[in-house]
Design an enzyme around this catalytic site. Structure first.
Site, PDB file in Angstrom:
ATOM      1  N   GLN A 302       0.827  -1.201   0.000  1.00 51.64           N
ATOM      2  CA  GLN A 302       0.000   0.000   0.000  1.00 51.64           C
ATOM      3  C   GLN A 302       0.864   1.256   0.000  1.00 51.64           C
ATOM      4  OE1 GLN A 302      -3.093   0.746  -0.413  1.00 51.64           O
ATOM      5  NE2 GLN A 302      -2.995   2.893   0.194  1.00 51.64           N
ATOM      6  N   GLU A 303       1.965   1.220   0.729  1.00 48.14           N
ATOM      7  CA  GLU A 303       2.815   2.403   0.847  1.00 48.14           C
ATOM      8  C   GLU A 303       3.603   2.693  -0.430  1.00 48.14           C
ATOM      9  OE1 GLU A 303       2.941   4.602   3.061  1.00 48.14           O
ATOM     10  OE2 GLU A 303       2.085   3.766   4.884  1.00 48.14           O
TER      11      GLU A 303
END
Length: 495
Positions: A302-303
């Site tokens: 996600q990052e």
């Protein structure tokens, strides 16, 4: 006319029948509730040795409500499940099946708590069927004895040339896998199962619904004894009103819309060509901090989409996207070094999990920690206060996620301790990670049992470097992320 000598015997038989304990009395005497179920992602499965699944969790809560032990019998196929009901070898079946007319005729059912719809699915590389007639001549497989086979039997009266195969040992994800691989043209899947699993099969497409939505309920043996069904009605009335049912729905289904087909295909590609480079490091760091490496990897995806050189417009950088101050606090000397970033992220999420209030239990505890990773624990605690002031449960993620977006509205944030935050972002952020986590758990169902991987990697963190406190690090982390242009942490650039 009966002789006088027969009257005492008749009276004894009548009295015995009147005093014979009913089902709920026997359950209370034995202190055991027997339930039959079958393995499916929406019904029952085991995760790290523990039973899980929406149907299992419902049955477990019902057993707790009755104050008895739950004993689950897991059968491999639906005909065997129905046989248990027919022979009265179980108290009820928690199977997640749509109630067809035939099932309603054969069995009694408890309160309706969900709905499902039979969906025709096909492979994206094949022509899309648009009507029932388009199914003729296509290879079709369904679960033997299930509602969808009954539905096809009814349709065949109008389309006699329609053919299919039915197998008892095929569960929904296997049907999806075979269509995804091109081994089958068509499968029929309940909409609840499809929502849960389509992200794992990027080539699966929905064609059309084969029937109207069907109610879902527990199945009880055919009997005149309604005592257990009355308890079931009371139980569902209670969990609908106290939020227990909604909490289970949030736990199992609340994040299923967060990954579309394009995102699933991209994630699958990165699982193959990026994750193998960092998997051992995720496992080593997770073992060191006693957390789940798949959750840690989901955060990393996600990052940064597992890109060690990723940089945000505000200078947050690295595979786990740490600010300079947070990295310094964690002992990360080089934020773009993937090993250091992953170990730093593992240390940070573990600290956040520990700092979440003790009243919050799993799995909500992890979702609160994820939101805090994105926006800071202070803002999450502000949202909890707003939630409580509104009369909802501040310990439940399903409630707090409704109030986090209000931190972007002046009439709310001006009364909070930590002020403004783009509160919609941690909601989307957390839901995305939950979906990535689902896929990783499906791809890697077993956690490593040994420390073999961990022993090959020493921590790269300089733990003696702690120039600032954790609150300052967290504030710096959340402020840096909150100042980024909208959308960065919803969907990082795909490179």
């Amino acid at each position: 006319m009966l002789p006088k000598s027969a009257l005492p015997l008749m009276m004894m038989l009548v009295l015995t029948a009147c005093t014979q304990p009913d089902t709920i009395d026997r359950i209370q005497q034995e202190k055991v509730l027997h339930v039959v179920t079958h393995p499916a992602s929406t019904v029952y499965y085991e995760e790290n040795g523990d039973a899980a699944g929406f149907e299992y969790s419902l049955a477990k809560r019902f057993a707790d409500y009755l104050g008895v032990e739950l004993r689950v019998e897991v059968v491999d196929n639906l005909p065997e499940l129905f046989r248990r009901l027919d022979e009265n070898h179980t108290h009820f079946a928690a199977a997640g099946l749509g109630l067809t007319a035939e099932l309603k005729r054969q069995y009694r059912h408890g309160p309706v708590y969900a709905r499902t719809r039979p969906i025709i699915v096909y492979n994206a590389d094949a022509p899309r069927p648009r009507r029932i007639g388009d199914l003729v001549g296509r290879s079709i497989l369904v679960r033997k004895g299930g509602p969808n086979e009954q539905l096809l039997e009814d349709i065949k009266a109008e389309f006699p040339e329609l053919e299919w195969r039915a197998r008892a040992d095929t569960e929904p994800t296997e049907l999806l896998r075979r269509v995804n691989q091109g081994e089958l043209d068509i499968a029929i899947i309940g909409s609840n199962e499809l929502s849960m699993n389509k992200v794992f099969f990027p080539k699966i497409r929905e064609a059309f619904a084969l029937d109207a939505p069907q109610p879902v309920a527990w199945l009880f043996p055919d009997s005149d004894d309604n005592s257990l069904m009355r308890e079931a009605r009371d139980f569902f009335y209670r969990i609908r009103n106290n939020g227990g049912l909604a909490q289970l729905e949030e736990r199992y289904y609340g994040h299923l819309d967060r990954l579309d087909y394009v995102g699933a295909q991209t994630f699958t590609k990165h699982l193959e060509n990026r994750l193998p480079t960092y998997r051992d490091t995720f496992i080593a760091a997770a073992n060191a901090y006693n957390t789940d490496w798949r959750l840690l990897a989901a955060i990393g995806y996600q990052e940064s989409h597992w890109r060690p050189g990723a940089v945000s417009p505000t200078g947050v950088r690295g595979l786990m996207m740490l600010t300079r101050n947070t990295a310094a606090y964690l002992g990360v000397e080089d934020r773009v070094d993937p090993k250091s970033s992953i170990w730093g992220g593992a240390k940070y999420i573990t600290q956040l999990q520990r700092r979440v209030p003790d009243s919050i239990t799993e799995p909500d505890r992890s979702w609160f920690a994820l939101a805090s990773y994105n926006v800071g624990l202070g803002h999450v605690l502000d949202a909890r206060r707003l939630t409580e002031e509104a009369g909802k449960d501040p310990d439940k993620w399903m409630h707090v996620k409704e109030f986090l977006p209000r931190l972007a509205q002046r009439k709310y944030y001006k009364h909070t301790r930590h002020g403004y935050a783009r509160g919609y972002e941690p909601v989307i952020y957390t839901q995305n990670i939950r979906r990535y986590y689902d896929v990783l758990k499906w791809m890697f169902p077993k956690q490593p049992q040994s420390t073999e991987v961990a022993s090959t990697q020493d921590s790269p963190l300089a733990d003696d470097l702690e120039p600032i406190g954790v609150n300052e690090a967290e504030t710096a982390q959340s402020e840096a992320k909150s100042s980024e242009p909208s959308g960065f942490h919803q969907a990082p650039p795909i490179l």
